[in-house]
Design an enzyme around this catalytic site. Structure first.
Site, PDB file in Angstrom:
ATOM      1  N   ARG A 132      -8.093   5.097  -4.461  1.00 42.39           N
ATOM      2  CA  ARG A 132      -8.052   6.560  -4.364  1.00 42.39           C
ATOM      3  C   ARG A 132      -9.145   7.094  -3.445  1.00 42.39           C
ATOM      4  O   ARG A 132      -8.973   8.119  -2.797  1.00 42.39           O
ATOM      5  CB  ARG A 132      -8.224   7.212  -5.740  1.00 42.39           C
ATOM      6  CG  ARG A 132      -7.047   7.032  -6.664  1.00 42.39           C
ATOM      7  CD  ARG A 132      -7.170   7.997  -7.842  1.00 42.39           C
ATOM      8  NE  ARG A 132      -6.315   7.618  -8.954  1.00 42.39           N
ATOM      9  CZ  ARG A 132      -5.022   7.906  -9.045  1.00 42.39           C
ATOM     10  NH1 ARG A 132      -4.428   8.568  -8.081  1.00 42.39           N
ATOM     11  NH2 ARG A 132      -4.318   7.531 -10.080  1.00 42.39           N
ATOM     12  N   LYS A 176       8.417  11.446   0.976  1.00 41.17           N
ATOM     13  CA  LYS A 176       9.170  10.234   1.346  1.00 41.17           C
ATOM     14  C   LYS A 176      10.637  10.517   1.085  1.00 41.17           C
ATOM     15  O   LYS A 176      11.174  10.109   0.044  1.00 41.17           O
ATOM     16  CB  LYS A 176       8.767   9.089   0.408  1.00 41.17           C
ATOM     17  CG  LYS A 176       7.652   8.214   0.827  1.00 41.17           C
ATOM     18  CD  LYS A 176       7.599   7.038  -0.176  1.00 41.17           C
ATOM     19  CE  LYS A 176       6.271   6.379  -0.173  1.00 41.17           C
ATOM     20  NZ  LYS A 176       6.140   5.353  -1.226  1.00 41.17           N
ATOM     21  N   ASP A 179      -3.115   6.161  -5.239  1.00 42.68           N
ATOM     22  CA  ASP A 179      -3.597   4.897  -5.772  1.00 42.68           C
ATOM     23  C   ASP A 179      -2.518   3.836  -5.830  1.00 42.68           C
ATOM     24  O   ASP A 179      -1.321   4.106  -5.692  1.00 42.68           O
ATOM     25  CB  ASP A 179      -4.096   5.105  -7.206  1.00 42.68           C
ATOM     26  CG  ASP A 179      -2.929   5.275  -8.184  1.00 42.68           C
ATOM     27  OD1 ASP A 179      -2.063   6.138  -7.942  1.00 42.68           O
ATOM     28  OD2 ASP A 179      -2.867   4.509  -9.171  1.00 42.68           O
ATOM     29  N   GLU A 222       1.062  18.701  -5.470  1.00 42.62           N
ATOM     30  CA  GLU A 222       1.379  17.283  -5.687  1.00 42.62           C
ATOM     31  C   GLU A 222       0.870  16.464  -4.515  1.00 42.62           C
ATOM     32  O   GLU A 222       0.796  16.954  -3.398  1.00 42.62           O
ATOM     33  CB  GLU A 222       2.908  17.119  -5.734  1.00 42.62           C
ATOM     34  CG  GLU A 222       3.504  16.782  -7.064  1.00 42.62           C
ATOM     35  CD  GLU A 222       3.149  15.413  -7.632  1.00 42.62           C
ATOM     36  OE1 GLU A 222       2.159  14.785  -7.209  1.00 42.62           O
ATOM     37  OE2 GLU A 222       3.876  14.991  -8.530  1.00 42.62           O
ATOM     38  N   ASP A 223       0.592  15.196  -4.773  1.00 42.07           N
ATOM     39  CA  ASP A 223       0.198  14.326  -3.663  1.00 42.07           C
ATOM     40  C   ASP A 223       1.412  13.858  -2.866  1.00 42.07           C
ATOM     41  O   ASP A 223       1.429  13.923  -1.653  1.00 42.07           O
ATOM     42  CB  ASP A 223      -0.613  13.115  -4.170  1.00 42.07           C
ATOM     43  CG  ASP A 223       0.075  12.343  -5.287  1.00 42.07           C
ATOM     44  OD1 ASP A 223       1.132  12.786  -5.783  1.00 42.07           O
ATOM     45  OD2 ASP A 223      -0.442  11.281  -5.674  1.00 42.07           O
ATOM     46  N   ILE A 224       2.442  13.398  -3.573  1.00 39.62           N
ATOM     47  CA  ILE A 224       3.560  12.761  -2.871  1.00 39.62           C
ATOM     48  C   ILE A 224       4.855  12.996  -3.653  1.00 39.62           C
ATOM     49  O   ILE A 224       4.847  12.994  -4.875  1.00 39.62           O
ATOM     50  CB  ILE A 224       3.282  11.250  -2.680  1.00 39.62           C
ATOM     51  CG1 ILE A 224       4.355  10.591  -1.821  1.00 39.62           C
ATOM     52  CG2 ILE A 224       3.110  10.517  -3.990  1.00 39.62           C
ATOM     53  CD1 ILE A 224       3.933   9.220  -1.268  1.00 39.62           C
ATOM     54  N   ILE A 225       5.920  13.209  -2.924  1.00 35.72           N
ATOM     55  CA  ILE A 225       7.235  13.284  -3.569  1.00 35.72           C
ATOM     56  C   ILE A 225       8.028  12.081  -3.117  1.00 35.72           C
ATOM     57  O   ILE A 225       8.196  11.875  -1.915  1.00 35.72           O
ATOM     58  CB  ILE A 225       8.025  14.554  -3.173  1.00 35.72           C
ATOM     59  CG1 ILE A 225       7.171  15.801  -3.408  1.00 35.72           C
ATOM     60  CG2 ILE A 225       9.330  14.636  -3.968  1.00 35.72           C
ATOM     61  CD1 ILE A 225       7.924  17.087  -3.266  1.00 35.72           C
ATOM     62  N   ASP A 226       8.451  11.267  -4.072  1.00 36.05           N
ATOM     63  CA  ASP A 226       9.389  10.206  -3.672  1.00 36.05           C
ATOM     64  C   ASP A 226      10.723  10.379  -4.373  1.00 36.05           C
ATOM     65  O   ASP A 226      11.580  11.044  -3.835  1.00 36.05           O
ATOM     66  CB  ASP A 226       8.768   8.816  -3.589  1.00 36.05           C
ATOM     67  CG  ASP A 226       8.494   8.032  -4.843  1.00 36.05           C
ATOM     68  OD1 ASP A 226       8.924   8.407  -5.920  1.00 36.05           O
ATOM     69  OD2 ASP A 226       7.862   6.974  -4.686  1.00 36.05           O
ATOM     70  N   THR A 227      10.941   9.875  -5.568  1.00 40.09           N
ATOM     71  CA  THR A 227      12.260  10.138  -6.177  1.00 40.09           C
ATOM     72  C   THR A 227      12.436  11.634  -6.441  1.00 40.09           C
ATOM     73  O   THR A 227      13.547  12.154  -6.429  1.00 40.09           O
ATOM     74  CB  THR A 227      12.450   9.388  -7.514  1.00 40.09           C
ATOM     75  OG1 THR A 227      11.546   9.926  -8.470  1.00 40.09           O
ATOM     76  CG2 THR A 227      12.236   7.900  -7.357  1.00 40.09           C
ATOM     77  N   PHE A 268       4.581   1.831   0.757  1.00 43.03           N
ATOM     78  CA  PHE A 268       3.640   2.228  -0.285  1.00 43.03           C
ATOM     79  C   PHE A 268       2.289   2.556   0.335  1.00 43.03           C
ATOM     80  O   PHE A 268       1.674   1.719   0.973  1.00 43.03           O
ATOM     81  CB  PHE A 268       3.505   1.158  -1.365  1.00 43.03           C
ATOM     82  CG  PHE A 268       2.956   1.727  -2.639  1.00 43.03           C
ATOM     83  CD1 PHE A 268       3.799   2.368  -3.541  1.00 43.03           C
ATOM     84  CD2 PHE A 268       1.596   1.694  -2.913  1.00 43.03           C
ATOM     85  CE1 PHE A 268       3.297   2.948  -4.696  1.00 43.03           C
ATOM     86  CE2 PHE A 268       1.084   2.268  -4.063  1.00 43.03           C
ATOM     87  CZ  PHE A 268       1.934   2.901  -4.957  1.00 43.03           C
TER      88      PHE A 268
END
Ligand code: HPA
Ligand code: MG
Length: 203
Positions: free
Chosen positions: A189, A153, A183, A121-126, A176
């Site tokens: 990107r 995050k 993106d 994955e690129d990013i984990i937020d929620t 952000f």
């Protein structure tokens, strides 16, 4: 044991004119949080961590599109074991806010049966989208299941989410970010660095 993520939550932003940034992006960026060389160096280490901790050598690495594509490409190119590549597309983002609607595209989860699965994955937020994906894969009884994410995050985590990623590049503040595959409405990107967007764009 995988290495600890690098915590960028207290790092001052680098001014856009201190590094080379395309003029097309320059005005939209508040600053650079992680220069590309730093990202690359960290991914090299994550690849070493994955190589060390995958015991069975039957790795199926699933790239979560579109955001993880650059990270995925760099990561799997440096894993010192055979890797079967695959992609999945999920998304819950529109602009800068998670819509809560998780879009699903067809994916045959049965191929995860009995495999060492690595979700990239690129990013984990929620964490909601990823937790749901991990649940779907687990239901197929993989031999092992690990999650690699470039950015985390933690301040954004949904209180119901218990998922803990196994390999994390950087912990970042609740801002952000774009670039390195990430993106904003499918733009930025291709920006090589991880940068923070100007507030007025994301409000
Ligand atoms: N940038 C891009 N995509 C994202 C972010 C972000 O900060 N958070 C969750 N998806
Ligand atoms: Mg994503």
């Amino acid at each position: 044991m995988a290495s600890q993520p690098i915590d960028m939550r207290h790092s001052p932003l680098i001014e856009v004119d201190q590094l080379v940034v395309s003029p097309a992006f320059e005005a939209d960026l508040k600053g650079i949080l992680i220069p590309k060389g730093y990202v690359d160096a960290r991914i090299e280490k994550l690849a070493a961590d994955v190589s060390e901790t995958t015991v069975n050598g039957d790795l199926l690495a699933i790239c979560v599109l579109n955001g993880a594509m650059h990270f995925y490409d760099k990561l799997i190119g440096q894993i010192s074991q055979p890797v079967e590549v695959d992609t999945i597309r999920l998304g819950s983002y529109c602009g800068t806010s998670s819509t809560g609607v998780i879009l699903e595209y067809p994916f045959d989860y049965r191929k995860c049966q009995g495999r060492d699965v690595l979700v990239v994955e690129d990013i984990i937020d929620t964490g909601r989208t990823l937790e749901r994906l991990v649940g779907r894969i687990k239901a197929e009884n993989p031999l092992s299941l690990r999650v690699a994410c470039l950015l985390d995050k933690p301040e954004r985590r949904d209180s119901t989410v218990t998922l803990k990623p196994d390999y994390v590049g950087f912990v970042i503040p609740d801002l952000f970010v774009v670039g390195y595959g990430l993106d904003f409405n499918n733009r930025y990107r291709g920006l090589p660095h991880i940068a923070v967007l100007q507030d007025q764009l994301t409000r």
